[in-house]
Design an enzyme around this catalytic site. Structure first.
Site, PDB file in Angstrom:
ATOM      1  N   SER A 102       0.825  -1.536  -0.029  1.00 21.58           N
ATOM      2  CA  SER A 102      -0.056  -0.050   0.115  1.00 21.58           C
ATOM      3  C   SER A 102       0.917   1.234   0.123  1.00 21.58           C
ATOM      4  CB  SER A 102      -0.606  -0.135   1.502  1.00 21.58           C
ATOM      5  OG  SER A 102      -2.029   0.852   1.129  1.00 21.58           O
ATOM      6  N   ASN A 103       0.266   2.737  -0.075  1.00 19.35           N
ATOM      7  CA  ASN A 103       0.853   3.607   0.546  1.00 19.35           C
ATOM      8  C   ASN A 103       0.605   4.632   1.857  1.00 19.35           C
ATOM      9  OD1 ASN A 103       2.326   4.265  -2.613  1.00 19.35           O
ATOM     10  ND2 ASN A 103       0.358   4.435  -3.229  1.00 19.35           N
TER      11      ASN A 103
END
Ligand code: CTP
Length: 220
Positions: free
Chosen positions: A22-23
């Site tokens: 993810s970010n």
């Protein structure tokens, strides 16, 4: 009244049943944009990856998890949108395969993550832009907004990259910000228009920045 599509938050790309790529993204800027647009009297749809915050009242909310899901939701909603504010931190890559069950510490051979690129959702919208207003966000690690920032008229690498994204994705505006935007409630940003205008916002609360951006790019 303008029909506004806002995307927010990170996407999650599963590795196995319990892990993902993810970010760093809280979703706060996108949620603030959705709220500001609704308060300005617009009809707002918020397509959001997983976050810990509740969607603003009065906004149509479409929760998604992966980039592919976000792409599908965006393509559905964009048909009836006049303006798109693409604030989501979409994962550029996803694991090629999703491991069934849970990868175990003892797994042999040691797992190797093979990544494949995710679609660039915003670039796809740019190719079928029509009369829609398209706004992208560019997170550039070296972005500075002080005396040597965009107002100084000197093109730093961060601003150059943002302008490149603006052209490549066929946008009307790109909002440049630095990694300090990822956490906390205050941020600085520069809104760069296709026509060359640059507006710099320094150290504003995200709600105030959102109001300013909505007024600038969406209007009344
Ligand atoms: N974006 C998107 N789909 C992706 C990646 C990004 O729609 N797969 C959008 C983001 O929501 C943002 C803009 O494109 O509005 C710029 O995202 P950014 O991550 O800064 O740029 P990239 O195109 O991913 O370029 P790079 O990784 O080289 O910085």
């Amino acid at each position: 009244m303008v029909r506004v599509l806002v995307t927010a938050g990170p996407t999650r790309e599963p590795i196995d049943e319990v892990r993902y790529l993810s970010n760093r993204s809280s979703g706060r800027m996108g949620y603030a944009l959705a709220e500001a647009a609704r308060r300005a009297g617009h009809r707002v749809t918020l397509v959001s990856g997983p976050t810990c915050i509740s969607p603003p009242a009065g906004v149509r909310f479409v929760p998604v998890t992966t980039a592919e899901e976000m792409r599908r939701a965006v393509r559905r909603v964009v048909r009836v949108a006049d303006a798109v504010l693409m604030c989501a931190a979409v994962a550029d890559w996803r694991p090629r395969t999703r491991h069934r069950g849970k990868l175990r510490r003892e797994t042999r051979p040691k797992p190797l993550l093979r990544l494949v690129p995710n679609p660039d959702i915003l670039a796809e919208l740019g190719r079928r832009k029509g009369s829609r207003t398209l706004v992208g966000f560019a997170l550039e690690p070296g972005a500075t907004f002080g005396a040597r920032g965009p107002l100084a008229g000197r093109l730093g690498p961060a601003e150059r990259n943002a302008r490149r994204k603006l052209r490549r994705k066929n946008l009307d505006w790109i909002v440049l910000n630095g990694p300090e935007a990822l956490e906390g409630d205050r941020t600085s940003a520069a809104a760069i228009a296709r026509d060359g205008r640059v507006l710099v916002f320094r150290n504003l609360r995200k709600a105030a920045l959102a109001r300013a951006l909505v007024g600038l790019v969406v209007g009344k």
